[in-house]
Design a protein around this motif. Structure first.
Motif, PDB file in Angstrom:
ATOM      1  N   MET A 184       0.818  -1.212   0.000  1.00  0.00           N
ATOM      2  CA  MET A 184       0.000   0.000   0.000  1.00  0.00           C
ATOM      3  C   MET A 184       0.851   1.261   0.000  1.00  0.00           C
ATOM      4  N   THR A 185       1.905   1.214   0.781  1.00  0.00           N
ATOM      5  CA  THR A 185       2.765   2.399   0.878  1.00  0.00           C
ATOM      6  C   THR A 185       3.371   2.739  -0.464  1.00  0.00           C
ATOM      7  N   SER A 186       3.882   1.713  -1.176  1.00  0.00           N
ATOM      8  CA  SER A 186       4.549   1.973  -2.452  1.00  0.00           C
ATOM      9  C   SER A 186       3.603   2.560  -3.475  1.00  0.00           C
ATOM     10  N   ILE A 187       2.356   2.168  -3.425  1.00  0.00           N
ATOM     11  CA  ILE A 187       1.405   2.638  -4.429  1.00  0.00           C
ATOM     12  C   ILE A 187       0.849   4.015  -4.075  1.00  0.00           C
ATOM     13  N   ILE A 188       0.452   4.138  -2.833  1.00  0.00           N
ATOM     14  CA  ILE A 188      -0.276   5.341  -2.457  1.00  0.00           C
ATOM     15  C   ILE A 188       0.634   6.559  -2.400  1.00  0.00           C
ATOM     16  N   PHE A 189       1.868   6.371  -1.882  1.00  0.00           N
ATOM     17  CA  PHE A 189       2.725   7.530  -1.664  1.00  0.00           C
ATOM     18  C   PHE A 189       3.829   7.645  -2.709  1.00  0.00           C
ATOM     19  N   SER A 190       3.499   7.298  -3.932  1.00  0.00           N
ATOM     20  CA  SER A 190       4.460   7.435  -5.016  1.00  0.00           C
ATOM     21  C   SER A 190       4.502   8.855  -5.546  1.00  0.00           C
ATOM     22  N   ASP A 191       3.622   9.692  -5.091  1.00  0.00           N
ATOM     23  CA  ASP A 191       3.581  11.086  -5.554  1.00  0.00           C
ATOM     24  C   ASP A 191       3.564  11.982  -4.324  1.00  0.00           C
ATOM     25  N   TYR A 192       4.475  12.976  -4.315  1.00  0.00           N
ATOM     26  CA  TYR A 192       4.590  13.835  -3.151  1.00  0.00           C
ATOM     27  C   TYR A 192       3.280  14.537  -2.828  1.00  0.00           C
ATOM     28  N   ARG A 193       2.424  14.753  -3.889  1.00  0.00           N
ATOM     29  CA  ARG A 193       1.155  15.444  -3.651  1.00  0.00           C
ATOM     30  C   ARG A 193       0.153  14.569  -2.931  1.00  0.00           C
ATOM     31  N   LEU A 194       0.451  13.251  -2.894  1.00  0.00           N
ATOM     32  CA  LEU A 194      -0.435  12.332  -2.211  1.00  0.00           C
ATOM     33  C   LEU A 194      -0.015  12.100  -0.767  1.00  0.00           C
ATOM     34  N   ILE A 195       1.171  12.637  -0.392  1.00  0.00           N
ATOM     35  CA  ILE A 195       1.656  12.495   0.980  1.00  0.00           C
ATOM     36  C   ILE A 195       0.948  13.525   1.827  1.00  0.00           C
ATOM     37  N   CYS A 196       0.247  13.051   2.779  1.00  0.00           N
ATOM     38  CA  CYS A 196      -0.625  13.916   3.561  1.00  0.00           C
ATOM     39  C   CYS A 196       0.147  15.048   4.215  1.00  0.00           C
ATOM     40  N   GLY A 197      -0.127  16.266   3.857  1.00  0.00           N
ATOM     41  CA  GLY A 197       0.475  17.438   4.464  1.00  0.00           C
ATOM     42  C   GLY A 197       1.772  17.875   3.848  1.00  0.00           C
ATOM     43  N   PHE A 198       2.397  17.054   3.024  1.00  0.00           N
ATOM     44  CA  PHE A 198       3.700  17.411   2.470  1.00  0.00           C
ATOM     45  C   PHE A 198       3.606  18.649   1.587  1.00  0.00           C
ATOM     46  N   MET A 199       2.586  18.678   0.727  1.00  0.00           N
ATOM     47  CA  MET A 199       2.456  19.787  -0.206  1.00  0.00           C
ATOM     48  C   MET A 199       2.170  21.090   0.534  1.00  0.00           C
ATOM     49  N   ASP A 200       1.373  21.000   1.614  1.00  0.00           N
ATOM     50  CA  ASP A 200       1.081  22.195   2.375  1.00  0.00           C
ATOM     51  C   ASP A 200       2.337  22.782   3.005  1.00  0.00           C
ATOM     52  N   LYS A 201       3.184  21.919   3.526  1.00  0.00           N
ATOM     53  CA  LYS A 201       4.389  22.397   4.210  1.00  0.00           C
ATOM     54  C   LYS A 201       5.450  22.891   3.238  1.00  0.00           C
ATOM     55  N   CYS A 202       5.477  22.351   2.032  1.00  0.00           N
ATOM     56  CA  CYS A 202       6.568  22.665   1.106  1.00  0.00           C
ATOM     57  C   CYS A 202       6.094  23.460  -0.114  1.00  0.00           C
ATOM     58  N   ARG A 203       4.833  23.905  -0.113  1.00  0.00           N
ATOM     59  CA  ARG A 203       4.308  24.596  -1.293  1.00  0.00           C
ATOM     60  C   ARG A 203       5.173  25.802  -1.659  1.00  0.00           C
ATOM     61  N   GLU A 204       5.469  26.642  -0.682  1.00  0.00           N
ATOM     62  CA  GLU A 204       6.235  27.854  -0.968  1.00  0.00           C
ATOM     63  C   GLU A 204       7.642  27.519  -1.453  1.00  0.00           C
ATOM     64  N   ASP A 205       8.252  26.527  -0.847  1.00  0.00           N
ATOM     65  CA  ASP A 205       9.622  26.164  -1.251  1.00  0.00           C
ATOM     66  C   ASP A 205       9.637  25.517  -2.629  1.00  0.00           C
ATOM     67  N   ILE A 206       8.577  24.743  -2.944  1.00  0.00           N
ATOM     68  CA  ILE A 206       8.496  24.144  -4.286  1.00  0.00           C
ATOM     69  C   ILE A 206       8.420  25.233  -5.340  1.00  0.00           C
ATOM     70  N   ASN A 207       7.603  26.242  -5.066  1.00  0.00           N
ATOM     71  CA  ASN A 207       7.477  27.345  -6.019  1.00  0.00           C
ATOM     72  C   ASN A 207       8.773  28.156  -6.080  1.00  0.00           C
ATOM     73  N   ALA A 208       9.362  28.434  -4.917  1.00  0.00           N
ATOM     74  CA  ALA A 208      10.582  29.262  -4.890  1.00  0.00           C
ATOM     75  C   ALA A 208      11.735  28.587  -5.616  1.00  0.00           C
ATOM     76  N   LEU A 209      11.788  27.270  -5.479  1.00  0.00           N
ATOM     77  CA  LEU A 209      12.880  26.525  -6.113  1.00  0.00           C
ATOM     78  C   LEU A 209      12.534  26.038  -7.507  1.00  0.00           C
ATOM     79  N   SER A 210      11.304  26.329  -7.936  1.00  0.00           N
ATOM     80  CA  SER A 210      10.827  25.885  -9.269  1.00  0.00           C
ATOM     81  C   SER A 210      10.979  24.376  -9.398  1.00  0.00           C
TER      82      SER A 210
END
Length: 1155
Positions: A184-210
């Protein structure tokens, strides 16, 4: 995603852990389990119900929702059917999880339809957001949940349960639960956007670093790993403080590190690395089982292989850098060392994943400290530590401090050498100062890295060194177990030997430079000396430092205590002292291996020794310029030299060069030496043995030359005479001056016959050794050497130093020396004649003859003894020649003949004062005083002792004209003209003198003629002075004059009377020689009239008309006697009459007085 308060970091592990099982057999097994979960046999059970509910929910989120009685299947969706048929095996179509794994693990270049991509993404998104997903986990992991209290307490329906199970994944023993959570882990969390809370915490840094798009549903099934990889690279750039680096928020940093940590179990879970290294994994690690970080380690080990792709190498480097920031990113290291970290209090705070304690360097230092203290660290942990220590040594870029502080050095000197530790060794070479100055921060970063990697404990950690030195280790160090710390010491012992190769030599010195700067980096030294260091130097733990006692100062403290005497106290233990000596031996090979020496002498090394690049030359150069060094440098060089004098074996290069001599003549001393300086003394004594090679000779002589700069540099002399120097010669530092001071004191006490010598017995004994050693080489007497440098270059340029050859050359050319040098040579000869043991050439050449003839003679009487045995048949010709040289020297000046000087102490000022008045204190009298005494000997006016000594000199000079300085000075040209054959023969039988006598009438130079006439005059006084005549008349003397004692012309008169007596028949040769002498004396009487009564009497006695002359003289004396008698009577009568008159006159004048 409102419910994802605690989930993100824990669920992230699920994203990464799932790819632990890439092998097809394992996948099939798991697929079977998933299939069973979807369609359990025996009718619909809870699992089937729950899974069907989940599938129906997925269908709602998908673009093409379907309702199936047996559950919704991805394989039945038209948008994915083509891709599924083309890419996935048919047996996986009935399992949604298998389909997901198949489609999302394809290579990047594989095209999947956009609609299929979108369907897959929504399916996974719904799985992560649907609380009903937990129902499957509850059913499958029922037993596990009850065993794990933390998970049993979690509230259902919010995703916390799965997070808890993922967090305790390593503790799940139930096979089905373990496999299900992994899949389940390998399938569900293969995309950072599917990792619960990851995108919220790193949204600004993802944009800043392109780092990529954050819009859902875009076609980027393989780009999800790129985003995390981009963030990881940004984190690394920030840690390395690269220009323009973006400061990532702390929450995002924690999320990134947690992602890396959770993906440490299986490389499938690091999506970017997985796709970057799929081919490389097949190439290098095909048979490596997935899980527990094994694939990572395998890829790390092949990172610098030529066949490794650059993209995979970069991805591996990024991951290694994350491990360097947090050791938990390495699954195998964290697992293997977990108990040891806790045991030795190296555990980290889980709330501070990037705290100092989490860094790999802290873990290594903490556990290495335990190992060095003798604590037990599990073998698995030590194996993991070694892997990562080797990793740090292979790739400098894994150390942010080096990347930050050594950037300039890398760009200037070390670009393009990234692989296999070459850049790091290049930086080490720069740090040594071989390529110019190094930034102090870079130097510190390199030192820190060496301490973290600790290659001193196992050379194999340094791959560059290992590869460079493999051949040397196989030949020179094959007797040592592989990986043993003594391998490095073995390599150092073979440095600059035939077995060493150049590349190994460079790598070894580069590493040893940094090991030498921290005593703890030599594990054997640390093990043997940690107790002594704590007791004497107040050190702390292995990975602790103190500003009061930095690591580099500890060894200095140790070696200061290593050579203390028992009286000084606080000595090192025996084991520690052995190790300190070993390190000192190594440091002597290269001045840069001595941190204190290099630090204090950096300026002087550049000023005086910039051209000295060969092994050992820099220290020799500093010793040569000792007086010119700045005080700090002079002190450390002086201390080191003093230490070498006590234990010359520290000079490893010298010991190697002198191995043949040591084995042949000094092996017992070398084996048994305990800090006494005996080995160097033995080498000095055997400097000129046949086993001595040039390198050893140069090294021993150099050490002798250094010793004269300070008496402390001669250990035996310092030990024997330290108290005497402080008492009698205070404030004198130079050894030569100290020796002169003490020698003068001894000589004065001896001459004054004091009851108790001021210089101690042990010092006098060692003083004699030092004086003899100094006489061997003119350079060991700086004043003499400086005075005669010009003369040496002019007259003795081709003469080698040593064996007193230069001094002998100067003596032989004494007449051509400059006044200053001449004075010094005269003073030297004066000392040598008083004490012949200081005459190195005489003692060397006549060594065996002294043993044969003079074993019972005192040292000061050796030359006298040799002179007495000079004409023995057993006398060695070379020694005889040397004796003759010394006799010639003695006869040039009475001051150079102590025996003559003492015997003629009263005669010299009495008869030769006019010569003394003209004499100089520092130059020879060229035999004038001795010539004066010879004349007085002929006149029979000398005291008995002086007469005996002059007779000896006359006898010796009569056999060899060279022993008569005045004759040689005035008659050199005449000898060349009249007696060349006799002079060339050098038979020392008096033939040259006889030739001059025979050719007296032919001599043109008045000075020479006068000297020959003096010889004739001297021969009248004693027949022994005329060896030719004495030889011719030996039988006649025995027959006719045996009862007459020699001397005062008595035997010569006897022969003359026998010649006049018709009844006596002399030997024809004797008769002829006597007649010749009479003719010579007659000529001499005409040319040189008698200068006194004794001279006149001698001429009369040797005259052919002796009887006539004596008759006339007797008649004259008789006549004078008669006249005296007559004159005496007349004078008596006159005197009586005069007395009577005076008496009468007194009575008339004083009548009362008379009565």
């Amino acid at each position: 995603m409102a419910d994802c308060i605690r989930v993100p970091l824990l669920l992230l592990l699920m994203c990464i852990l799932s790819f632990v099982h890439p092998i097809r057999g394992e996948n099939n097994k798991l697929n079977g389990n998933a299939e069973n979960l979807q369609n359990p046999p025996g009718g619909p059970g809870p699992a089937a119900v729950n899974l069907g509910a989940a599938d129906r929910n997925l269908g709602v989120g998908a673009s093409l929702p379907r309702r199936r009685s047996t559950g919704w299947k991805l394989s039945e969706e038209a948008v994915c059917r083509d891709d599924l048929t083309r890419l996935c095996p048919k047996h996986s179509w009935n399992n949604n999880l298998a389909v997901l794994e198949c489609l999302q693990d394809k290579k990047e270049e594989t095209e999947i339809a956009a609609e299929c991509n979108h369907l897959l993404w929504n399916y996974k998104l719904n799985l992560t957001t649907d609380p009903k997903f937990e129902s499957v986990a509850v059913e499958v992991c029922k037993t596990t949940i009850s065993e794990i209290k933390e998970c049993a307490a979690e509230e259902l329906g919010k995703g916390y349960l799965v997070s808890c199970l993922v967090d305790h994944h390593g503790n799940i023993s139930d096979y089905q639960c373990n496999q299900y959570i992994t899949k389940m882990t390998s399938i569900i969390f293969s995309d950072y956007r599917l990792i619960c809370g990851f995108m919220d915490k790193c949204r600004e840094d993802i944009n800043a670093l392109s780092c990529g798009s954050i819009s859902t549903g875009e076609k980027d099934i393989h780009s999800q790993g790129e985003v995390i990889a981009c963030l990881e690279r940004g984190l690394v750039r920030e840690a390395e403080e690269q220009p323009g680096a973006h400061a990532i928020k702390d929450d995002c940093k924690k999320a990134i590190m947690r992602v890396a940590e959770l993906s440490s179990d299986d490389f499938h879970l690091d999506r970017y690395l997985y796709f970057a290294c799929r081919d490389d994994r097949e190439r290098f690690c095909e048979h490596t089982l997935a899980g527990e970080g094994r694939v990572y380690k395998c890829l790390f080990n092949h990172k610098f292989e030529e066949a490794m792709s650059e993209r995979c190498r970069d991805a591996l480097t990024t991951r290694q850098k994350l491990i360097a920031q947090d050791y938990k990113v390495s699954y195998s290291l964290a697992k293997a060392c977990k108990s040891d970290l806790k045991k030795y209090r190296c555990s980290v705070d889980t709330n501070m994943p990037r705290a100092r304690e989490a860094r790999l360097s802290y873990l290594l230092l903490c556990l290495e400290s335990a190992v060095h203290r003798g604590r037990v660290v599990r073998g698995e942990c030590q194996g993991e530590m070694m892997d990562y220590r080797r990793m740090l040594m292979e790739d400098f870029s894994l150390s942010p401090e080096i990347v930050l502080h050594c950037r300039g050095e890398i760009e200037s000197h070390c670009s393009g050498l990234h692989r296999k530790g070459r850049t790091l060794h290049c930086l080490m070479r720069v740090g040594r100062g071989d390529m110019g100055a190094t930034d102090p921060n870079c130097q510190r970063a390199l030192q820190t890295l060496i301490q973290e990697a600790d290659p001193g404990a196992d050379y194999r950690i340094d791959r560059a060194l290992n590869e460079a030195c493999e051949s040397v280790i196989q030949t020179a160090c094959k007797h040592i177990r592989s990986g043993d710390p003594m391998i490095l010491s073995c390599l150092m012992e073979h440095l600059y030997t035939e077995k060493m190769v150049e590349d190994c030599e460079h790598r070894l010195l580069e590493l040893q430079y940094f090991i030498a700067r921290d005593w703890k980096l030599d594990p054997i030294l640390y093990k043997k000396c940690q107790g002594d260091a704590s007791r004497l130097c107040h050190t702390h733990g292995w990975n602790e430092t103190s500003e009061m006692m930095p690591p580099g100062a500890i060894f200095s403290c140790l070696y200061r205590h290593a050579y203390r005497s028992v009286e000084q106290g606080r000595r090192l233990s025996r084991d520690c002292k052995v190790e300190v000596q070993r390190i000192l031996h190594q440091r002597a090979l290269d001045v840069k291996l001595d941190p204190e020496l290099q630090r204090r002498c950096m300026t002087d090394l550049g000023k005086w020794c910039s051209e000295k690049t060969e092994a050992g030359q820099e220290l020799e150069c500093l010793q040569d310029h000792l007086e010119d060094l700045v005080s700090d440098c002079r002190d450390v060089v002086g201390n080191l030299t003093e230490l070498e004098s006590e234990d010359i074996q520290i000079e490893a290069l010298l010991m190697r060069a002198c191995e043949p001599v040591i084995q042949g003549h000094c092996h017992e001393v070398a084996d048994n030496q305990i800090d006494t300086g005996d080995l160097m003394e033995c080498l000095v004594q055997n400097k000129h043995q046949k086993e001595m090679n040039e390198k050893c000779l140069v090294g021993v002589t150099h050490f002798q030359l250094i010793q004269i700069k300070d008496f402390r540099f001669s250990y035996k002399f310092k030990t024997a005479c330290k108290e005497d120097v402080l008492k009698l010669c205070p404030n004198i530092k130079k050894k030569v001056d100290v020796v002169i001071c003490l020698s003068t004191t001894v000589r004065n006490d001896t001459l004054q016959d004091v009851k108790e010598q001021r210089v101690s017995v042990k010092c006098r004994k060692q003083l004699r050794v030092e004086e003899v050693e100094m006489s061997e080489d003119i350079r060991l007497d700086p004043e003499l050497y400086d005075s005669c440098k010009q003369d040496i270059s002019k007259l003795c340029q081709s003469v080698t130093y040593g064996n007193a050859q230069v001094i002998e050359c100067l003596k032989e050319n004494k007449r051509q020396l400059t006044p200053r040098c001449h004075q010094r040579i005269f003073k030297l000869q004066e000392v040598e004649m008083v004490d012949p043991e200081l005459d190195y050439q005489l003692m060397r050449v006549c060594k065996h003859m002294i043993r044969r003839f003079c074993t019972e003679s005192e040292g000061k009487n050796v030359l006298q003894c040799l002179k007495q045995n000079k004409n023995s048949e057993l006398m060695d010709p070379k020694c005889k020649q040397m004796i003759t040289k010394r006799q010639i020297t003695q006869n040039t000046d009475y001051r150079l003949n102590p025996v003559l000087r003492k015997a003629c102490k009263a005669d010299i000022p009495k008869f030769c004062q006019s010569i003394l008045n003209k004499a100089s204190a520092d130059s020879e009298l060229e035999g004038q005083v001795i010539s004066c005494l010879k004349l007085k000997y002929a006149d029979q006016r000398l005291s008995p002792d002086c007469e005996d000594q002059i007779r000896v000199i006359l006898q010796e000079s009569a056999l060899d004209y060279r022993l008569d300085p005045q004759l040689q000075i005035h008659c050199t040209q005449e000898i060349s003209r009249l007696c060349p054959e006799e002079a060339a023969a050098q038979e020392q039988t008096g033939q040259v003198e006889e030739c001059l006598k025979v050719n007296l009438l032919k001599i043109k130079q008045e000075g020479c003629k006068k000297e020959v006439l003096n010889m004739l005059k001297e021969s009248k006084a004693d027949i022994f002075v005329d060896p030719v005549l004495h030889t011719a008349c030996a039988l006649d003397i025995k027959h006719h004059c045996a009862a007459i004692p020699p001397g005062r012309g008595r035997q010569m008169s006897c022969l003359m009377e026998a010649l006049q007596d018709k009844r006596v028949r002399l030997q024809p040769e004797c008769k002829k020689r006597l007649q010749d002498r009479i003719d010579m004396w007659s000529y001499a009487a005409k040319v040189a009239p008698a200068e006194g009564f004794s001279d006149l009497a001698m001429q009369v006695m040797t005259s052919p008309s002796k009887n006539y002359i004596l008759t006339v003289i007797g008649a004259g004396v008789a006549l004078l006697f008669l006249m005296g008698l007559l004159c005496g009577r007349f004078t008596k009568r006159v005197t009586q009459e005069l007395k009577d008159r005076l008496k009468w006159a007194r009575s008339v004048t004083h009548p009362f007085t008379s009565s």
